[in-house]
Motif scaffolding. Structure first.
Motif, mmCIF file in Angstrom:
data_model
loop_
_atom_site.group_PDB
_atom_site.id
_atom_site.type_symbol
_atom_site.label_atom_id
_atom_site.label_comp_id
_atom_site.label_asym_id
_atom_site.label_seq_id
_atom_site.Cartn_x
_atom_site.Cartn_y
_atom_site.Cartn_z
ATOM 1 N N SER A 6 45.156 50.173 30.956
ATOM 2 C CA SER A 6 44.610 50.757 32.170
ATOM 3 C C SER A 6 45.691 51.606 32.800
ATOM 4 O O SER A 6 46.821 51.157 32.981
ATOM 5 C CB SER A 6 44.169 49.650 33.129
ATOM 6 O OG SER A 6 43.705 50.193 34.329
ATOM 7 N N LYS A 24 45.378 44.676 41.331
ATOM 8 C CA LYS A 24 44.697 43.976 40.234
ATOM 9 C C LYS A 24 43.283 44.519 40.046
ATOM 10 O O LYS A 24 42.827 44.736 38.916
ATOM 11 C CB LYS A 24 44.656 42.472 40.498
ATOM 12 C CG LYS A 24 45.996 41.788 40.311
ATOM 13 C CD LYS A 24 45.935 40.322 40.667
ATOM 14 C CE LYS A 24 45.270 39.523 39.577
ATOM 15 N NZ LYS A 24 45.381 38.066 39.799
ATOM 16 N N ALA A 28 41.860 46.329 36.818
ATOM 17 C CA ALA A 28 40.681 45.766 36.148
ATOM 18 C C ALA A 28 39.584 46.805 35.988
ATOM 19 O O ALA A 28 38.875 46.815 34.971
ATOM 20 C CB ALA A 28 40.167 44.556 36.917
ATOM 21 N N MET A 46 34.034 41.432 38.165
ATOM 22 C CA MET A 46 35.393 41.775 38.577
ATOM 23 C C MET A 46 36.113 40.550 39.147
ATOM 24 O O MET A 46 37.270 40.290 38.825
ATOM 25 C CB MET A 46 35.361 42.866 39.647
ATOM 26 C CG MET A 46 34.905 44.210 39.131
ATOM 27 S SD MET A 46 36.109 44.978 38.049
ATOM 28 C CE MET A 46 37.443 45.199 39.186
ATOM 29 N N ARG A 49 37.153 38.167 36.453
ATOM 30 C CA ARG A 49 38.223 38.715 35.612
ATOM 31 C C ARG A 49 39.602 38.541 36.254
ATOM 32 O O ARG A 49 40.578 38.253 35.566
ATOM 33 C CB ARG A 49 37.968 40.183 35.317
ATOM 34 C CG ARG A 49 39.019 40.763 34.401
ATOM 35 C CD ARG A 49 38.596 42.071 33.820
ATOM 36 N NE ARG A 49 39.402 42.302 32.644
ATOM 37 C CZ ARG A 49 38.947 42.668 31.476
ATOM 38 N NH1 ARG A 49 37.674 42.828 31.292
ATOM 39 N NH2 ARG A 49 39.757 42.873 30.467
ATOM 40 N N ILE A 50 39.688 38.715 37.574
ATOM 41 C CA ILE A 50 41.002 38.639 38.220
ATOM 42 C C ILE A 50 41.185 37.359 39.027
ATOM 43 O O ILE A 50 42.175 37.198 39.721
ATOM 44 C CB ILE A 50 41.277 39.885 39.091
ATOM 45 C CG1 ILE A 50 40.275 39.997 40.230
ATOM 46 C CG2 ILE A 50 41.301 41.132 38.240
ATOM 47 C CD1 ILE A 50 40.632 41.071 41.231
#
Length: 79
Positions: A6, A24, A28, A46, A49-50
Protein backbone atom coordinates in the motif's frame (compact mmCIF):
# COMPACT_ATOMS: atom_id res chain seq x y z
CA UNK A 1 0.22 -16.14 -1.32
CA UNK A 2 0.99 -12.86 -3.05
CA UNK A 3 2.35 -9.90 -1.18
CA UNK A 4 0.39 -6.64 -1.47
CA UNK A 5 1.77 -3.20 -0.82
CA UNK A 6 0.00 0.00 0.00
CA UNK A 7 1.41 3.35 -1.00
CA UNK A 8 0.44 6.41 0.98
CA UNK A 9 1.46 10.05 0.58
CA UNK A 10 4.58 11.02 2.51
CA UNK A 11 2.70 14.07 3.76
CA UNK A 12 0.36 11.70 5.63
CA UNK A 13 3.27 10.31 7.63
CA UNK A 14 4.39 13.83 8.49
CA UNK A 15 0.89 15.14 9.28
CA UNK A 16 0.60 15.56 13.06
CA UNK A 17 -3.20 15.80 12.78
CA UNK A 18 -3.43 12.12 11.84
CA UNK A 19 -3.55 9.42 14.49
CA UNK A 20 -1.95 6.00 14.25
CA UNK A 21 -5.40 4.61 13.54
CA UNK A 22 -5.90 7.10 10.70
CA UNK A 23 -2.66 5.85 9.14
CA UNK A 24 -3.71 2.22 9.61
CA UNK A 25 -7.03 2.94 7.89
CA UNK A 26 -5.28 4.76 5.04
CA UNK A 27 -2.91 1.82 4.56
CA UNK A 28 -5.72 -0.72 4.78
CA UNK A 29 -7.66 1.11 2.08
CA UNK A 30 -4.71 0.44 -0.20
CA UNK A 31 -5.21 -3.30 0.27
CA UNK A 32 -8.63 -2.97 -1.37
CA UNK A 33 -7.80 -0.38 -4.03
CA UNK A 34 -8.00 -1.22 -7.70
CA UNK A 35 -5.46 -0.01 -10.26
CA UNK A 36 -7.23 3.37 -10.35
CA UNK A 37 -7.18 3.78 -6.57
CA UNK A 38 -10.89 3.10 -6.04
CA UNK A 39 -12.09 0.75 -3.33
CA UNK A 40 -15.26 0.07 -1.39
CA UNK A 41 -14.69 -2.15 1.63
CA UNK A 42 -17.39 -2.01 4.27
CA UNK A 43 -16.77 -0.29 7.59
CA UNK A 44 -16.95 -3.71 9.25
CA UNK A 45 -14.39 -5.21 6.87
CA UNK A 46 -12.02 -2.33 7.54
CA UNK A 47 -12.60 -2.51 11.30
CA UNK A 48 -11.89 -6.23 11.41
CA UNK A 49 -8.76 -5.86 9.30
CA UNK A 50 -7.13 -3.30 11.61
CA UNK A 51 -8.72 -4.54 14.83
CA UNK A 52 -10.65 -1.43 15.85
CA UNK A 53 -14.34 -0.69 16.29
CA UNK A 54 -16.57 0.25 13.39
CA UNK A 55 -17.12 3.67 14.98
CA UNK A 56 -13.36 4.26 15.22
CA UNK A 57 -13.00 3.38 11.54
CA UNK A 58 -15.78 5.80 10.60
CA UNK A 59 -14.15 8.61 12.59
CA UNK A 60 -10.76 7.91 10.98
CA UNK A 61 -12.27 7.94 7.50
CA UNK A 62 -13.98 11.25 8.24
CA UNK A 63 -10.67 12.79 9.33
CA UNK A 64 -8.91 11.40 6.25
CA UNK A 65 -11.64 12.89 4.09
CA UNK A 66 -11.61 16.23 5.92
CA UNK A 67 -7.83 16.50 5.47
CA UNK A 68 -7.96 15.55 1.78
CA UNK A 69 -6.36 12.10 1.89
CA UNK A 70 -9.43 10.24 0.62
CA UNK A 71 -12.64 11.22 -1.12
CA UNK A 72 -15.99 9.59 -0.61
CA UNK A 73 -18.41 8.68 -3.33
CA UNK A 74 -21.80 7.46 -2.20
CA UNK A 75 -23.04 4.35 -3.97
CA UNK A 76 -26.62 3.70 -4.86
CA UNK A 77 -28.23 1.18 -2.53
CA UNK A 78 -29.17 -2.23 -3.87
CA UNK A 79 -32.86 -2.63 -3.04
Amino acid sequence: MSVRFSIIPVRAIEDDRLTKTDLKVLNALGAYADKNGWCNPSYLTMSDRINVSKRTTIRALKRLSDYGYVSKKHRASHD
